[in-house]
Design an enzyme around this catalytic site. Structure first.
Site, PDB file in Angstrom:
ATOM      1  N   GLY A 231      24.070  50.912 113.331  1.00  0.00           N
ATOM      2  CA  GLY A 231      24.297  52.184 114.020  1.00  0.00           C
ATOM      3  C   GLY A 231      25.372  52.079 115.087  1.00  0.00           C
ATOM      4  N   CYS A 232      25.339  51.004 115.852  1.00  0.00           N
ATOM      5  CA  CYS A 232      26.321  50.825 116.916  1.00  0.00           C
ATOM      6  C   CYS A 232      27.717  50.596 116.353  1.00  0.00           C
ATOM      7  CB  CYS A 232      25.903  49.677 117.831  1.00  0.00           C
ATOM      8  SG  CYS A 232      24.350  50.029 118.705  1.00  0.00           S
ATOM      9  N   THR A 233      27.804  49.916 115.222  1.00  0.00           N
ATOM     10  CA  THR A 233      29.097  49.710 114.572  1.00  0.00           C
ATOM     11  C   THR A 233      29.639  51.047 114.079  1.00  0.00           C
ATOM     12  OG1 THR A 233      28.531  47.450 113.953  1.00  0.00           O
ATOM     13  CG2 THR A 233      30.283  48.521 112.682  1.00  0.00           C
TER      14      THR A 233
ATOM     15  N   ALA B 263      30.839  53.047 117.140  1.00  0.00           N
ATOM     16  CA  ALA B 263      32.062  52.474 117.710  1.00  0.00           C
ATOM     17  C   ALA B 263      33.270  52.759 116.824  1.00  0.00           C
ATOM     18  CB  ALA B 263      31.881  50.969 117.914  1.00  0.00           C
TER      19      ALA B 263
END
Length: 157
Positions: free
Chosen positions: A46-48, A51
């Site tokens: 999710g963070c990738t 970003a």
């Protein structure tokens, strides 16, 4: 847990280390808006996604007068690997003691698989050039967040 910020609040000032170990500060009065987004952990799916969405929108956001900085509780070394692997060109900042996340109301109680714990709450705060909170969003979804943020800021998609 700190209170969540609301529109019109003064954004807490901070200085954190970026992925190259340099100090980066929130700089009110620079004539630009700053999108400060908090994410739980570098290199997770999710963070990738989030970003990379910011990376892919960075040029148009900057053209509209918005700078972007991402903050997580990860150490500088992990942020450096994440930035290099995903070719992220905006500052990723290390908030290992989560003091900045707490000041912004982005640290608190979370629930996952029936367990309750303290952790980073995926959040985005937009700060105007004078240091005032223009927009505060908490518990945001990683997928589609940048597109929603652009709509909320009334920027062309």
């Amino acid at each position: 847990m700190a209170d969540r910020l609301v529109i019109g609040d003064k954004a807490p000032a901070f200085t954190l280390k970026d992925s190259s170990g340099q100090d980066v500060s929130l700089s009110p009065g620079n004539g630009r808006h700053t999108i400060v987004y908090f994410y739980p952990a570098a290199s997770t799916p999710g963070c990738t996604k989030e970003a990379c969405d910011f990376r892919d929108s960075l040029s148009s956001l900057q053209s509209a007068g918005y700078d972007v900085m991402g903050i997580s509780p990860d150490p500088v070394e992990k942020l450096a690997k994440f930035a290099a692997k995903e070719e992220l060109t905006f500052p990723l900042l290390a908030d290992e003691d989560h003091a900045v996340a707490e000041a912004y109301g982005a640290w608190g109680e979370k629930k996952n698989y029936g367990k309750t714990y303290e952790g980073l709450i995926r959040s985005t705060i937009v700060v105007d050039p004078d240091g005032q909170v223009l927009l505060a969003q908490y518990n945001v979804r990683a997928t589609g967040h940048v597109a929603k943020l652009r709509r909320d800021l009334k920027l062309d998609a």
